[in-house]
Design a protein around this motif. Structure first.
Motif, short mmCIF file in Angstrom:
data_model
loop_
_atom_site.label_atom_id
_atom_site.label_comp_id
_atom_site.label_asym_id
_atom_site.label_seq_id
_atom_site.Cartn_x
_atom_site.Cartn_y
_atom_site.Cartn_z
N MET A 160 0.85 -1.19 0.00
CA MET A 160 0.00 0.00 0.00
C MET A 160 0.88 1.24 0.00
SD MET A 160 -2.91 1.57 -0.01
CE MET A 160 -3.89 0.10 -0.12
N ASN A 161 0.47 2.21 -0.75
CA ASN A 161 1.19 3.47 -0.86
C ASN A 161 0.50 4.53 -0.01
OD1 ASN A 161 2.97 2.54 -3.07
ND2 ASN A 161 1.04 2.41 -4.16
N SER A 162 1.26 5.52 0.41
CA SER A 162 0.65 6.60 1.16
C SER A 162 1.39 7.91 0.91
CB SER A 162 0.62 6.28 2.66
OG SER A 162 1.89 6.05 3.17
N ILE A 163 0.65 8.98 1.09
CA ILE A 163 1.20 10.33 1.11
C ILE A 163 1.15 10.76 2.57
CG2 ILE A 163 0.78 12.74 0.46
CD1 ILE A 163 -0.25 11.69 -2.23
N ILE A 164 2.23 11.33 3.06
CA ILE A 164 2.31 11.72 4.46
C ILE A 164 2.55 13.22 4.55
CG2 ILE A 164 3.63 11.46 6.60
CD1 ILE A 164 4.31 8.60 5.58
N ILE A 165 1.73 13.87 5.35
CA ILE A 165 1.90 15.28 5.68
C ILE A 165 2.25 15.31 7.16
CG2 ILE A 165 0.81 17.55 5.79
CD1 ILE A 165 -1.14 16.45 3.57
N ASP A 166 3.47 15.67 7.47
CA ASP A 166 3.99 15.57 8.83
C ASP A 166 4.17 16.95 9.44
OD1 ASP A 166 5.20 14.40 11.12
OD2 ASP A 166 7.18 14.71 10.25
N GLY A 167 3.42 17.22 10.50
CA GLY A 167 3.62 18.46 11.24
C GLY A 167 2.99 19.69 10.64
N LEU A 168 1.84 19.54 9.97
CA LEU A 168 1.12 20.71 9.46
C LEU A 168 0.66 21.56 10.64
CD1 LEU A 168 -0.29 22.32 7.18
CD2 LEU A 168 -2.27 20.83 7.54
N ILE B 288 -0.80 13.63 9.02
CA ILE B 288 -1.81 13.02 8.16
C ILE B 288 -1.14 11.98 7.28
CG2 ILE B 288 -3.58 13.50 6.41
CD1 ILE B 288 -3.05 16.57 7.36
N GLU B 289 -1.75 10.81 7.22
CA GLU B 289 -1.30 9.78 6.29
C GLU B 289 -2.50 9.39 5.44
OE1 GLU B 289 1.18 5.59 6.00
OE2 GLU B 289 0.67 6.39 7.98
N LEU B 290 -2.29 9.42 4.12
CA LEU B 290 -3.37 9.19 3.17
C LEU B 290 -3.02 7.98 2.31
CD1 LEU B 290 -3.51 12.90 2.09
CD2 LEU B 290 -5.11 11.79 3.65
N GLY B 291 -3.87 6.99 2.30
CA GLY B 291 -3.67 5.83 1.44
C GLY B 291 -4.09 6.16 0.02
N VAL B 292 -3.13 6.10 -0.89
CA VAL B 292 -3.39 6.43 -2.29
C VAL B 292 -2.69 5.44 -3.19
CG1 VAL B 292 -3.68 8.91 -1.84
CG2 VAL B 292 -1.44 8.03 -2.43
N ASP B 293 -3.20 5.30 -4.39
CA ASP B 293 -2.53 4.51 -5.41
C ASP B 293 -1.67 5.47 -6.22
OD1 ASP B 293 -1.70 2.90 -7.47
OD2 ASP B 293 -3.70 2.30 -8.11
N ILE B 294 -0.36 5.34 -6.12
CA ILE B 294 0.53 6.29 -6.78
C ILE B 294 1.04 5.81 -8.14
CG2 ILE B 294 1.26 7.27 -4.58
CD1 ILE B 294 3.99 5.81 -5.09
N GLU B 295 0.63 4.63 -8.56
CA GLU B 295 1.18 4.07 -9.80
C GLU B 295 0.92 4.96 -11.01
OE1 GLU B 295 0.34 -0.08 -10.47
OE2 GLU B 295 0.61 -0.50 -8.32
N ARG B 296 -0.30 5.44 -11.17
CA ARG B 296 -0.63 6.28 -12.33
C ARG B 296 0.19 7.57 -12.32
NH1 ARG B 296 -6.58 8.58 -13.85
NH2 ARG B 296 -5.94 9.65 -15.74
N ALA B 297 0.29 8.20 -11.15
CA ALA B 297 1.06 9.44 -11.05
C ALA B 297 2.55 9.19 -11.27
CB ALA B 297 0.84 10.08 -9.68
N ALA B 298 3.04 8.08 -10.76
CA ALA B 298 4.45 7.76 -10.96
C ALA B 298 4.78 7.56 -12.43
CB ALA B 298 4.81 6.51 -10.16
N ALA B 299 3.83 6.98 -13.15
CA ALA B 299 4.04 6.73 -14.58
C ALA B 299 3.90 8.01 -15.40
CB ALA B 299 3.07 5.68 -15.09
#
Length: 116
Positions: free
Chosen positions: A1-9, A32-43
């Motif tokens: 699982m992939n995530s985007i993390i926003i630490d200390g906003l 904040i930790e957000l579960g996202v599918d990053i494959e499309r953005a990575a490509a």
């Protein structure tokens, strides 16, 4: 699982049950930790193919602007619901804390998780 993390906003919010807390903004720190599918953005290497963390931070600030929350629990639930509704996340973890809220503590906070 992939995530985007926003630490200390750091955000300012009107929060609290005491009369004096109705007239001042208090500093809160959000992780904040957000579960996202990053494959499309990575490509594609395109912002529109992922969750824009700047947009999330802006939405959080807008969601609390001009409002007073009695409880940190209410504020955190409000933010978690807003993020879930406005952004394409599979799950989220949101931890919001007040520093120096009580003597003998570094911080006091509330953490919610959705969709795991």
């Amino acid at each position: 699982m992939n995530s985007i993390i926003i630490d200390g906003l750091i955000i300012e919010a009107c929060l609290g049950v005491h009369d004096w807390e109705h007239h001042i903004a208090q500093t809160l720190v959000c992780d904040i930790e957000l579960g996202v599918d990053i494959e499309r953005a990575a490509a594609s290497d395109k912002l529109q193919d992922t969750v824009d963390y700047v947009a999330i931070c802006t939405a959080i600030e807008e969601a609390i602007k001009g409002r007073h929350f009695q409880l940190l629990e209410t504020l955190v639930e409000h933010l978690a619901e807003m993020i879930s509704q406005q952004f394409s996340v599979q799950w989220l973890s949101l931890y919001v804390r007040k520093h120096d809220a009580m003597a003998n503590t570094r911080s006091v906070g509330v953490k919610v998780e959705r969709g795991r």
